[in-house]
Design a protein around this motif. Sequence first.
Motif, mmCIF file in Angstrom:
data_model
loop_
_atom_site.group_PDB
_atom_site.id
_atom_site.type_symbol
_atom_site.label_atom_id
_atom_site.label_comp_id
_atom_site.label_asym_id
_atom_site.label_seq_id
_atom_site.Cartn_x
_atom_site.Cartn_y
_atom_site.Cartn_z
ATOM 1 N N GLY A 222 0.752 -1.027 -0.272
ATOM 2 C CA GLY A 222 0.177 0.345 -0.045
ATOM 3 C C GLY A 222 1.090 1.252 -0.032
ATOM 4 O O GLY A 222 2.706 1.676 0.134
ATOM 5 N N GLY A 223 0.094 2.204 -0.358
ATOM 6 C CA GLY A 223 0.961 3.629 -0.180
ATOM 7 C C GLY A 223 1.790 4.151 -1.704
ATOM 8 O O GLY A 223 2.969 4.617 -1.163
ATOM 9 N N GLU B 127 1.885 -4.836 14.598
ATOM 10 C CA GLU B 127 0.780 -3.962 13.339
ATOM 11 C C GLU B 127 0.830 -2.808 14.139
ATOM 12 O O GLU B 127 0.730 -1.566 13.831
ATOM 13 C CB GLU B 127 -0.772 -4.734 13.012
ATOM 14 N N SER C 77 -1.895 -6.006 8.282
ATOM 15 C CA SER C 77 -4.452 -5.854 8.367
ATOM 16 C C SER C 77 -4.127 -4.899 7.089
ATOM 17 O O SER C 77 -3.795 -4.147 6.578
ATOM 18 C CB SER C 77 -4.345 -5.529 9.464
ATOM 19 N N LYS C 78 -5.446 -5.368 6.701
ATOM 20 C CA LYS C 78 -6.102 -3.804 6.100
ATOM 21 C C LYS C 78 -6.165 -2.714 6.635
ATOM 22 O O LYS C 78 -6.000 -1.432 5.890
ATOM 23 C CB LYS C 78 -7.643 -4.361 5.856
ATOM 24 N N ARG C 79 -6.057 -2.014 7.728
ATOM 25 C CA ARG C 79 -6.090 -1.646 8.380
ATOM 26 C C ARG C 79 -4.522 -0.127 8.598
ATOM 27 O O ARG C 79 -4.952 0.730 8.020
ATOM 28 C CB ARG C 79 -6.473 -1.484 10.250
ATOM 29 N N ILE D 120 -3.180 -0.829 5.589
ATOM 30 C CA ILE D 120 -2.348 -0.534 4.336
ATOM 31 C C ILE D 120 -3.632 0.974 3.795
ATOM 32 O O ILE D 120 -3.345 1.620 3.822
ATOM 33 C CB ILE D 120 -2.584 -1.988 3.419
ATOM 34 N N ASP D 121 -4.595 0.661 4.775
ATOM 35 C CA ASP D 121 -5.724 1.752 4.336
ATOM 36 C C ASP D 121 -4.586 3.652 5.363
ATOM 37 O O ASP D 121 -5.090 3.946 3.967
ATOM 38 C CB ASP D 121 -7.746 1.791 5.368
ATOM 39 N N GLN D 122 -4.201 3.079 5.888
ATOM 40 C CA GLN D 122 -3.132 4.658 6.811
ATOM 41 C C GLN D 122 -1.855 4.307 6.007
ATOM 42 O O GLN D 122 -2.532 5.509 5.560
ATOM 43 C CB GLN D 122 -2.908 3.820 8.010
ATOM 44 N N ASN E 185 -1.459 4.062 2.499
ATOM 45 C CA ASN E 185 -2.654 4.599 1.147
ATOM 46 C C ASN E 185 -3.239 6.199 1.577
ATOM 47 O O ASN E 185 -2.836 7.186 0.787
ATOM 48 C CB ASN E 185 -3.860 4.320 0.768
ATOM 49 N N ALA E 186 -3.576 6.390 3.110
ATOM 50 C CA ALA E 186 -3.993 7.864 3.187
ATOM 51 C C ALA E 186 -2.873 8.967 4.138
ATOM 52 O O ALA E 186 -2.860 9.958 3.205
ATOM 53 C CB ALA E 186 -5.110 7.750 4.516
#
Length: 440
Positions: free
Chosen positions: A87-88, A125, A147-149, A151-153, A155-156
């Motif tokens: 991610g990111g 994590e 985790s998805k959490r 990866i979302d962080q 990306n944000a």
Amino acid sequence: MVQKSEQLLHYIESLDIGTKISVRQMAMHQHVSAGTAYRAIKTAKDRGLVATIDRVGTVRTDPRPQTTGARLTFADIVRIISGHVLGGNAGLEKPLDKFVIGAMRNSAMEHYISRNSLLIVGNREEAQMLALGSGAAVLITGGFDTSKRVIDQANAAALPIITSSYDTFTVATMINRALSDQAIRRDILTVASLYTPLEEVSYLQLPATIADYRKLAAASGHRDLPVLSSGGRVVGVAGTATVSGKRDASTIERGMEHHPAVVKTVESVATVNHLMQARDLHLVPVVDDAGQLLGVLTRKMVLAQLQDVPLPERVPNTIPDQLEAALTPQREVPERYAAAYGVATAPVMTNKFGALNVGVLSGVLISAVNKYLSTLGRQNVLVDKLDVNSLRPIQLSARVEIGLRVLDINRRYATFDIDINADKQVAAKAVLTCQLLERN
């Protein structure tokens, strides 16, 4: 007539950047022997036209860097460690300032994490979230996912989160080497950045006379002038010494140095300085691969540039940093030495047999000489020659002491006889000669 070697170099230059090239392919395509193709590829590598990449082979490269002083990016790190981005992705082109190994509690870790840094950590994590929240990217070792959490962080925050199958020590070593290499590249000055271009250069062209030289030298204020063929190739250099005693009506061919030293734009300024010092040259022509004059470089320009180089921007945690940190001046210096330094050995300095690596030892010796010369106000030093004779292995637990004896120091050179003692016994001896760069 262009030589076969130059024809092969022109062929290599014509290839698109990234094109794979091999000795066999080039020999078949250009109808030459494998030996001739090999020598051409080796010359091209020396000039920066090709490079050998692990698991890829030899490829055509651009010898001119896209940006001067560019830093490693997170995209470079992904390539270096053969990683995978979880991610990111939007932050892959951000520069990397340093890396941190997350082998500590989160509360202790936060003091070391900063923006544009990289946290190397396992499947922790909360540590990953801490890094992303502090503006740092994350490298997960051991092949773990996240985790998805997280990866979302990532990306944000536009900060890459990367995974690698390598262990922490391996990726840290690979990144450390890349940071050190990048720091060295930033510090290397090349002829391309310094030479005076052709349109600003005074030169003679055949058929010219000694009278033409004297007139142009007086008008330009330069005592050394390149001499070109009618086609623009450098065929000589005329100077006050070479024209001395010659009649004005004589051709310049009678008053020039034939087959003069020339340099290419991709060569380092330090290498050119060595050439000019060794042969007492005041000017060298800068040519292309066909021998055509591109410009000139003078000794005054070279020395001024080498002396005016600012202190390099240090990259934390590189091998040279570790070597210099391990070197400490001795308070009590034996009378036989001009200076003495102690070295605390570390596991990273040893070979697979647990003995001090000879390359590390050479680096430490150079650092010791540089430290001593800096105390004499001689900051601009280039090592010419280092001969190390090992008498016995230096083990990891040994206390190493380096003693410097001055054999000679003058305006341009310094030579040292060096004793390397391990646990009070002589383990190796060395002789080091270096240039002391001073303006003329």
